[in-house]
Every structure is written in structure tokens, then in C-alpha cells.
Enzyme design. Structure first.
Site, mmCIF file in Angstrom:
data_model
loop_
_atom_site.group_PDB
_atom_site.id
_atom_site.type_symbol
_atom_site.label_atom_id
_atom_site.label_comp_id
_atom_site.label_asym_id
_atom_site.label_seq_id
_atom_site.Cartn_x
_atom_site.Cartn_y
_atom_site.Cartn_z
ATOM 1 N N ASP A 56 12.143 -0.226 22.107
ATOM 2 C CA ASP A 56 12.912 0.705 22.955
ATOM 3 C C ASP A 56 12.600 2.178 22.685
ATOM 4 O O ASP A 56 13.433 3.049 22.962
ATOM 5 C CB ASP A 56 14.418 0.469 22.777
ATOM 6 N N LYS B 92 0.867 -1.179 0.000
ATOM 7 C CA LYS B 92 0.000 0.000 0.000
ATOM 8 C C LYS B 92 0.904 1.230 0.000
ATOM 9 O O LYS B 92 1.375 1.661 1.057
ATOM 10 C CB LYS B 92 -0.920 0.036 1.225
ATOM 11 N N ASP C 188 4.850 13.464 -6.677
ATOM 12 C CA ASP C 188 5.913 14.365 -7.147
ATOM 13 C C ASP C 188 7.297 14.017 -6.604
ATOM 14 O O ASP C 188 8.206 14.854 -6.658
ATOM 15 C CB ASP C 188 5.591 15.821 -6.764
ATOM 16 N N HIS D 232 -6.169 -4.532 11.984
ATOM 17 C CA HIS D 232 -5.545 -4.751 10.681
ATOM 18 C C HIS D 232 -4.139 -4.175 10.615
ATOM 19 O O HIS D 232 -3.485 -4.212 9.570
ATOM 20 C CB HIS D 232 -6.429 -4.120 9.590
#
Length: 405
Positions: free
Chosen positions: A294, A115, A120, A287
Site C-alpha cells: 500500500d 548482512k 558509532d 537476489h
């Protein structure tokens, strides 16, 4: 749209569609040169139609727009949805499309699960959120809890250049910087794009997790939708807990695929015996695919910790070494744990023989699964681009011998 600061790498955490979709659509509205999108799922619903409108508007004002969807995940897109984009000049690709067999989707292995959005070469988005109304709270009890990151600076250029090479014909290759030795090699900086494919980068995301867990000194927090890790990750988590690190797993309590949760649950006792704390998110399906170590190291992306993501799918995560961001993500997860999760109590004295046998089988399955992957159904990855006016008819086909190096 409020731009990100102009620091070398600017990072913003986005939670769920309510934060993610407006930022993406506004960035597309401001695009001047290019909009590149890869998504596993694009639906013709509230979220998908808004993306559709934003892409059309960008293409009609002369911006180069390229979109890739997965043939399995985005199987129900109407022809008219695609045709309008193609007629406007959008370079639209489907990753390994296939026809249904007796109504069943095939090619269930080796999906394009990334995804990614790049605008630009200056702004980019990486995460686990698809373009679907399922990621909006108003969808109802089955709405998904998830995360993404907005980045600007050199890290955004990493995402742009990766997508420009992943989608043949999407951009003029002459405008790209020379490719590094591998797509997971990036200039020094706090943010790095790490991808997984089935050629040169099979284990890169898994190794990023392993390095962080093995180097942990205080705390490991992993929040993951589908938790069925490989043997190496399972061993690293148990070893970390054994040396006194606080290891917490935030997993699904209301899974959208119950059989996956059942399989992962077979490992609970083994993890808890090693000192790992297991929590389940119980408000709605979880999902997310994120982790914090740390309060210095974090990752957000598309990769689950299960056999499909770690051994088969094409995935993309950001690895972020930034204390402020790691603390912010940890704070969001801590609020989720405090308000919407339940701890899974250890069942040291309640294990049935069936559970013990199932856990043993699952443990050995995970240990040997990477070697068995080659036996699973395979196909040569293809990107298919429809011609204007006929998205399901004549098509250009790109055969991907090496996926997006």
C-alpha cells in the site's frame, strides 16, 4: 560523504553494490568509536579487499572493529586476509566454522545469513548485499540484483546494540543501553529491526509479512530471490488476491540455483488461480529480499521467503513504515518490472499430471516443514575468533546457547 539528514530516523535506499559499497566504505572511513559488521559472505575479491582496507585503516587509528562472517558462506577466505585484520586489532569471528568432508561444505543448515553494518551507533546498513564482487554490475551476466538500506538515528542504534550483543567481546557492555525484553522490541518509530533466530524469535520476520499482507487494502508487491514460502504466507497471499488486492510477485527468471526456482514454480498455478500476478526478472540473477504494501509499509533485509530463511537461518530485516521510502522502493521495483521482467502466463489448460502431483506434494511439504525442522542436522552455534598470527590454529570459542537475543 554526504551525511543523512538529522531527522529522528533517516532512511536511504541503496541498489546493488554500486550504491551500497561506497556508502559503507565512506562511513567506515569516518568512524570515531566503533565499526560492527556481520555478513554471510566475505570474499577476497574487489569488494572484499576494499572492505579489508577500510577495516584495517579504522582499527589502526584506534576504532573498535568487530567482524563476524559465516563459516559456510565465507569458507574460502585466505589465512593471510584474516591474519592481517587480527594483528591490527580487529575482533574477527567465524560463525560455526567447519572442515570440508570429502571436499564438500557441511553445516548447510542454520547459517548466519544476516548482512548488517553499524558505525558509532549513529549510522547503520541493513539488506541482502554481501561483500562480494558478485553484487557489482561489472561482474557480468551472473551479477546479482539486490537492495539495502542506510539508516541514521534511533534505528541505527537498534542495529548497533543488536550487533554488540551478537558478537561477544565486540564492545564494552557497560556502554550499551539496557536490553529490551526481546531483540525485536524497539521504541516507537517508523523503522524497526526484526530478526529471526532459533530460540525466541523463530517466526518474527514471517509474522511481520503476514501482518502487512492481511492488513493490505490496495497492493502487495513482493520481490524475493528464493520464493518457497510457508503455508501461512502462501494462504495469506492467495486470500489477499481473493479479496481484490493486487498481489504481484517479482521472482528470479535467471536463477543462480535452478532447482530452487523449479520447486517454487510448482506453486505458480495455485497462486495464479487465486489472482496473484507472477513476474520474473530476466536480465541477471535476482537476489533481493524486499516488499512494499500500500505504499506505506516496506521491508528490506536478508530473509528470503523459503524454508531455510523462515525456519533455520539467522536473519535480519528492517520493517519500515514511511510513505516516502515505500514509494521510492515501489518506484524502483516498478521500473524493474517495466524494463527487465516478463509476466509468467497462467497455464490453466496446460498442466500435466506430473506438475499437479508435484504441486500437491510441495504444498503439503510447506505446510508441515516447520514441524520437521527439528529432525534436520543441528549443532550448537559457535563464534570462533583466531589469535593474532594463527587464524587457523589456536582459537577462542564462544558457545552461543541463545543467538543474539
Amino acid at each position: 560523504m554526504t551525511p543523512l539528514p538529522s531527522a529522528p530516523d533517516s532512511i536511504r535506499l541503496l541498489e546493488n553494490g554500486e550504491e551500497y559499497f561506497p556508502r559503507v566504505f565512506e562511513a567506515i572511513a569516518q568512524a570515531r568509536e566503533s565499526v560492527l559488521v556481520e555478513t554471510f559472505i566475505l570474499f577476497d575479491d574487489e569488494a572484499g579487499t576494499k572492505l579489508h582496507a577500510a577495516l584495517l585503516a579504522a582499527a589502526r587509528r584506534g576504532v573498535r572493529v568487530a567482524v563476524t562472517v559465516d563459516g559456510f558462506g565465507s569458507h574460502d577466505l585466505p589465512p593471510a586476509f584474516i591474519t592481517e585484520l587480527v594483528k591490527a586489532g580487529v575482533h574477527f569471528c567465524t560463525f560455526s566454522p567447519c572442515r570440508r568432508l570429502l571436499g564438500v561444505r557441511t553445516h548447510i543448515f542454520r547459517r548466519m545469513h544476516r548482512k548488517l553494518v553499524a558505525i558509532d551507533g549513529e549510522v547503520a546498513f541493513v539488506g541482502g548485499i554481501n561483500f562480494s564482487a558478485q553484487h557489482l554490475y561489472g561482474y557480468g551476466p551472473r551479477a546479482k540484483q539486490d537492495y539495502a538500506v542506510e539508516i541514521a538515528g534511533p534505528a541505527a542504534r537498534q542495529v548497533h546494540d543488536f550487533l554488540a550483543r551478537a558478537i561477544p567481546g565486540a564492545c564494552l557492555q557497560g556502554r550499551l543501553a539496557p536490553p529490551p525484553p526481546g531483540c525485536n522490541t524497539a521504541p516507537p518509530g517508523p523503522v524497526r529491526l526484526v530478526t529471526r533466530d532459533n530460540h525466541r524469535h523463530r517466526n518474527d520476520i514471517e509474522f511481520a509479512y503476514l501482518d502487512a499482507i492481511r492488513a493490505a487494502r490496495r497492493e502487495v508487491v513482493i520481490a524475493n530471490a528464493y520464493f518457497l514460502p510457508g503455508y501461512r504466507l502462501l494462504h495469506a497471499l492467495c486470500e489477499a488476491a481473493g479479496r481484490g488486492i493486487q498481489v504481484r510477485l517479482l521472482l528470479q527468471g535467471k536463477p543462480d540455483m535452478p532447482w530452487v526456482a523449479r520447486a517454487g514454480g510448482l506453486l505458480y498455478c495455485h497462486l495464479q488461480d487465486s489472482g496473484v500476478q507472477i513476474l520474473e526478472y530476466v536480465e541477471r540473477p535476482f537476489h533481493g529480499k524486499v516488499a512494499v504494501v500500500d505504499e506505506q509499509w516496506a521491508t528490506v533485509g536478508s530473509s528470503n521467503l523459503d524454508p531455510l530463511s523462515l525456519s533455520l537461518n539467522l536473519e535480519a530485516n528492517l520493517v519500515i513504515r514511511d510513505t516516502a521510502f515505500a514509494q521510492r522502493l515501489r518506484g524502483r521495483l516498478q521500473a524493474l518490472i517495466a524494463e527487465r521482467c516478463r509476466e509468467v502466463p497462467p497455464r490453466r489448460h496446460e498442466r500435466s499430471l506430473l506438475d499437479a502431483a508435484g504441486a500437491t506434494l510441495m504444498f503439503h511439504f510447506l505446510r508441515r516443514f516447520p514441524a520437521w525442522v527439528g529432525w534436520l542436522p543441528a549443532h550448537t552455534p559457535r563464534l570462533v575468533t583466531p589469535q593474532a598470527g594463527d587464524p587457523r590454529g589456536r582459537r577462542r570459542v564462544f558457545v552461543l546457547e541463545r543467538e543474539a537475543e
